[in-house]
Design a protein around this motif. Structure first.
Motif, PDB file in Angstrom:
ATOM      1  N   VAL A 167      -0.163  -1.247 -17.188  1.00 55.69           N
ATOM      2  CA  VAL A 167       0.447  -2.093 -16.161  1.00 55.69           C
ATOM      3  C   VAL A 167       0.623  -1.283 -14.875  1.00 55.69           C
ATOM      4  CG1 VAL A 167       2.528  -3.378 -15.489  1.00 55.69           C
ATOM      5  CG2 VAL A 167       1.593  -3.633 -17.795  1.00 55.69           C
ATOM      6  N   VAL A 168       1.114  -0.057 -15.007  1.00 55.75           N
ATOM      7  CA  VAL A 168       1.276   0.813 -13.838  1.00 55.75           C
ATOM      8  C   VAL A 168      -0.078   1.036 -13.175  1.00 55.75           C
ATOM      9  CG1 VAL A 168       1.953   3.105 -13.030  1.00 55.75           C
ATOM     10  CG2 VAL A 168       3.329   1.947 -14.765  1.00 55.75           C
ATOM     11  N   GLU A 169      -1.119   1.283 -13.977  1.00 56.97           N
ATOM     12  CA  GLU A 169      -2.456   1.519 -13.422  1.00 56.97           C
ATOM     13  C   GLU A 169      -2.987   0.282 -12.714  1.00 56.97           C
ATOM     14  OE1 GLU A 169      -4.656   3.954 -12.314  1.00 56.97           O
ATOM     15  OE2 GLU A 169      -2.859   4.902 -13.062  1.00 56.97           O
ATOM     16  N   GLU A 170      -2.760  -0.881 -13.297  1.00 61.67           N
ATOM     17  CA  GLU A 170      -3.218  -2.135 -12.675  1.00 61.67           C
ATOM     18  C   GLU A 170      -2.542  -2.333 -11.316  1.00 61.67           C
ATOM     19  OE1 GLU A 170      -2.272  -6.854 -13.198  1.00 61.67           O
ATOM     20  OE2 GLU A 170      -2.408  -5.664 -15.032  1.00 61.67           O
ATOM     21  N   ILE A 171      -1.238  -2.117 -11.286  1.00 61.30           N
ATOM     22  CA  ILE A 171      -0.492  -2.259 -10.036  1.00 61.30           C
ATOM     23  C   ILE A 171      -0.967  -1.216  -9.018  1.00 61.30           C
ATOM     24  CG2 ILE A 171       1.780  -2.043  -8.967  1.00 61.30           C
ATOM     25  CD1 ILE A 171       2.944  -3.133 -11.662  1.00 61.30           C
ATOM     26  N   ARG A 172      -1.152   0.003  -9.480  1.00 62.40           N
ATOM     27  CA  ARG A 172      -1.605   1.082  -8.592  1.00 62.40           C
ATOM     28  C   ARG A 172      -2.984   0.746  -8.000  1.00 62.40           C
ATOM     29  NH1 ARG A 172       0.379   6.192  -9.799  1.00 62.40           N
ATOM     30  NH2 ARG A 172       0.045   5.776 -11.996  1.00 62.40           N
ATOM     31  N   GLU A 173      -3.900   0.278  -8.839  1.00 65.26           N
ATOM     32  CA  GLU A 173      -5.244  -0.059  -8.365  1.00 65.26           C
ATOM     33  C   GLU A 173      -5.217  -1.177  -7.334  1.00 65.26           C
ATOM     34  OE1 GLU A 173      -7.781  -0.820 -11.748  1.00 65.26           O
ATOM     35  OE2 GLU A 173      -7.436   1.204 -12.541  1.00 65.26           O
ATOM     36  N   ARG A 174      -4.393  -2.187  -7.567  1.00 67.60           N
ATOM     37  CA  ARG A 174      -4.296  -3.291  -6.611  1.00 67.60           C
ATOM     38  C   ARG A 174      -3.714  -2.802  -5.291  1.00 67.60           C
ATOM     39  NH1 ARG A 174      -0.722  -6.920  -8.712  1.00 67.60           N
ATOM     40  NH2 ARG A 174      -2.205  -7.435 -10.339  1.00 67.60           N
TER      41      ARG A 174
ATOM     42  N   GLN B 185      -5.745   0.358   1.734  1.00 63.54           N
ATOM     43  CA  GLN B 185      -6.593   1.541   1.836  1.00 63.54           C
ATOM     44  C   GLN B 185      -6.208   2.403   3.032  1.00 63.54           C
ATOM     45  OE1 GLN B 185     -10.704   0.422   1.720  1.00 63.54           O
ATOM     46  NE2 GLN B 185     -10.602  -0.112  -0.434  1.00 63.54           N
ATOM     47  N   GLY B 186      -5.936   3.672   2.736  1.00 66.28           N
ATOM     48  CA  GLY B 186      -5.612   4.632   3.782  1.00 66.28           C
ATOM     49  C   GLY B 186      -4.160   4.664   4.201  1.00 66.28           C
ATOM     50  N   ASP B 187      -3.331   3.750   3.687  1.00 65.97           N
ATOM     51  CA  ASP B 187      -1.909   3.721   4.052  1.00 65.97           C
ATOM     52  C   ASP B 187      -1.079   3.961   2.793  1.00 65.97           C
ATOM     53  OD1 ASP B 187       0.696   3.213   4.903  1.00 65.97           O
ATOM     54  OD2 ASP B 187       0.085   1.561   6.218  1.00 65.97           O
ATOM     55  N   TYR B 188      -0.811   5.225   2.528  1.00 67.52           N
ATOM     56  CA  TYR B 188      -0.138   5.604   1.288  1.00 67.52           C
ATOM     57  C   TYR B 188       1.332   5.191   1.260  1.00 67.52           C
ATOM     58  CZ  TYR B 188      -4.502   7.919   0.551  1.00 67.52           C
ATOM     59  OH  TYR B 188      -5.841   8.155   0.396  1.00 67.52           O
ATOM     60  N   GLU B 189       1.955   5.083   2.416  1.00 66.14           N
ATOM     61  CA  GLU B 189       3.341   4.584   2.445  1.00 66.14           C
ATOM     62  C   GLU B 189       3.382   3.135   1.962  1.00 66.14           C
ATOM     63  OE1 GLU B 189       6.068   6.506   5.708  1.00 66.14           O
ATOM     64  OE2 GLU B 189       4.151   5.932   6.610  1.00 66.14           O
ATOM     65  N   MET B 190       2.440   2.329   2.420  1.00 65.90           N
ATOM     66  CA  MET B 190       2.411   0.936   1.979  1.00 65.90           C
ATOM     67  C   MET B 190       1.984   0.825   0.518  1.00 65.90           C
ATOM     68  SD  MET B 190       3.742  -0.989   4.146  1.00 65.90           S
ATOM     69  CE  MET B 190       3.363  -2.515   3.293  1.00 65.90           C
ATOM     70  N   MET B 191       1.080   1.692   0.082  1.00 70.93           N
ATOM     71  CA  MET B 191       0.696   1.694  -1.337  1.00 70.93           C
ATOM     72  C   MET B 191       1.917   1.967  -2.208  1.00 70.93           C
ATOM     73  SD  MET B 191      -2.806   3.868  -1.535  1.00 70.93           S
ATOM     74  CE  MET B 191      -4.009   3.732  -0.230  1.00 70.93           C
ATOM     75  N   LEU B 192       2.684   2.989  -1.824  1.00 67.01           N
ATOM     76  CA  LEU B 192       3.877   3.343  -2.594  1.00 67.01           C
ATOM     77  C   LEU B 192       4.889   2.214  -2.568  1.00 67.01           C
ATOM     78  CD1 LEU B 192       5.493   5.405  -4.225  1.00 67.01           C
ATOM     79  CD2 LEU B 192       6.314   6.343  -2.041  1.00 67.01           C
ATOM     80  N   HIS B 193       5.086   1.618  -1.404  1.00 64.80           N
ATOM     81  CA  HIS B 193       6.019   0.485  -1.281  1.00 64.80           C
ATOM     82  C   HIS B 193       5.588  -0.658  -2.208  1.00 64.80           C
ATOM     83  CE1 HIS B 193       8.682  -2.464   0.518  1.00 64.80           C
ATOM     84  NE2 HIS B 193       7.633  -3.254   0.675  1.00 64.80           N
ATOM     85  N   GLU B 194       4.305  -0.998  -2.171  1.00 66.93           N
ATOM     86  CA  GLU B 194       3.784  -2.069  -3.015  1.00 66.93           C
ATOM     87  C   GLU B 194       3.946  -1.733  -4.495  1.00 66.93           C
ATOM     88  OE1 GLU B 194       1.826  -5.733  -3.838  1.00 66.93           O
ATOM     89  OE2 GLU B 194       2.681  -4.957  -1.989  1.00 66.93           O
ATOM     90  N   LEU B 195       3.645  -0.503  -4.866  1.00 70.34           N
ATOM     91  CA  LEU B 195       3.807  -0.058  -6.246  1.00 70.34           C
ATOM     92  C   LEU B 195       5.250  -0.215  -6.702  1.00 70.34           C
ATOM     93  CD1 LEU B 195       2.533   1.477  -8.744  1.00 70.34           C
ATOM     94  CD2 LEU B 195       3.331   3.566  -7.623  1.00 70.34           C
ATOM     95  N   GLN B 196       6.182   0.272  -5.913  1.00 69.65           N
ATOM     96  CA  GLN B 196       7.596   0.196  -6.272  1.00 69.65           C
ATOM     97  C   GLN B 196       8.079  -1.242  -6.354  1.00 69.65           C
ATOM     98  OE1 GLN B 196       8.983   2.718  -3.095  1.00 69.65           O
ATOM     99  NE2 GLN B 196       9.083   4.518  -4.422  1.00 69.65           N
ATOM    100  N   GLU B 197       7.648  -2.074  -5.400  1.00 67.00           N
ATOM    101  CA  GLU B 197       8.061  -3.476  -5.391  1.00 67.00           C
ATOM    102  C   GLU B 197       7.517  -4.220  -6.615  1.00 67.00           C
ATOM    103  OE1 GLU B 197       6.959  -6.181  -2.146  1.00 67.00           O
ATOM    104  OE2 GLU B 197       8.789  -5.493  -1.177  1.00 67.00           O
ATOM    105  N   GLN B 198       6.261  -4.010  -6.922  1.00 64.87           N
ATOM    106  CA  GLN B 198       5.642  -4.690  -8.057  1.00 64.87           C
ATOM    107  C   GLN B 198       6.246  -4.229  -9.383  1.00 64.87           C
ATOM    108  OE1 GLN B 198       3.536  -7.270  -8.144  1.00 64.87           O
ATOM    109  NE2 GLN B 198       3.655  -7.369  -5.912  1.00 64.87           N
ATOM    110  N   ILE B 199       6.551  -2.968  -9.498  1.00 65.79           N
ATOM    111  CA  ILE B 199       7.157  -2.458 -10.735  1.00 65.79           C
ATOM    112  C   ILE B 199       8.563  -3.020 -10.901  1.00 65.79           C
ATOM    113  CG2 ILE B 199       8.106  -0.356 -11.777  1.00 65.79           C
ATOM    114  CD1 ILE B 199       5.390   0.940 -11.011  1.00 65.79           C
TER     115      ILE B 199
END
Length: 133
Positions: A98-105, A111-125
């Motif tokens: 589940v973590v991997e699926e969220i991370r991949e999405r 792409q290229g915005d790691y702050e937004m990736m982390l935000h999305e990961l935390q929100e989805q989890i």
């Protein structure tokens, strides 16, 4: 001014004068901050040139803030910190797939915005945990 190309130093001075007309102490402060940040960015260019994430982060910072070296440093620092957290994220309360699926999405959406990736990961989890708690 040593180790700073003349054209860069001149542009920094002109920007400070334009931003703070008549306020010489602020001009001096901005110039010193920008020169130091320029040097930091040169260091990042050298140290991160062989790191794919580092290259992406530096390029993003330079594109977003082409003439503001202190903002470039700010962006690089924050993006590198977020990338480290994003790629290293673990949570024993969720199945790893589940973590991997969220991370991949998040990775493909931001792409290229790691702050937004982390935000999305935390929100989805957080949402997954609410649904499945």
């Amino acid at each position: 001014m040593s180790n700073i190309p003349q054209h860069v130093h001149s542009a920094i001075k002109a920007s400070a004068a334009s931003e703070w007309p008549g306020d010489y102490s602020m001009q001096a402060h901005v110039i010193a901050e920008q020169v130091e940040s320029y040097r930091t960015m040169i260091g990042y260019l050298d140290s991160l040139s062989s790191n794919e994430v580092g290259k992406i982060v530096v390029e993003k910072a330079q594109q977003e803030w082409p003439d503001d070296y202190s903002m470039q440093v700010h962006v690089v620092d924050n993006q590198l910190k977020a990338a480290t957290e994003f790629f290293g994220y673990r949570n024993s309360k969720l199945p790893s797939e589940v973590v991997e699926e969220i991370r991949e999405r998040a990775f493909s959406e931001w792409q290229g915005d790691y702050e937004m990736m982390l935000h999305e990961l935390q929100e989805q989890i957080e949402a997954w945990l609410q649904i499945n708690a």
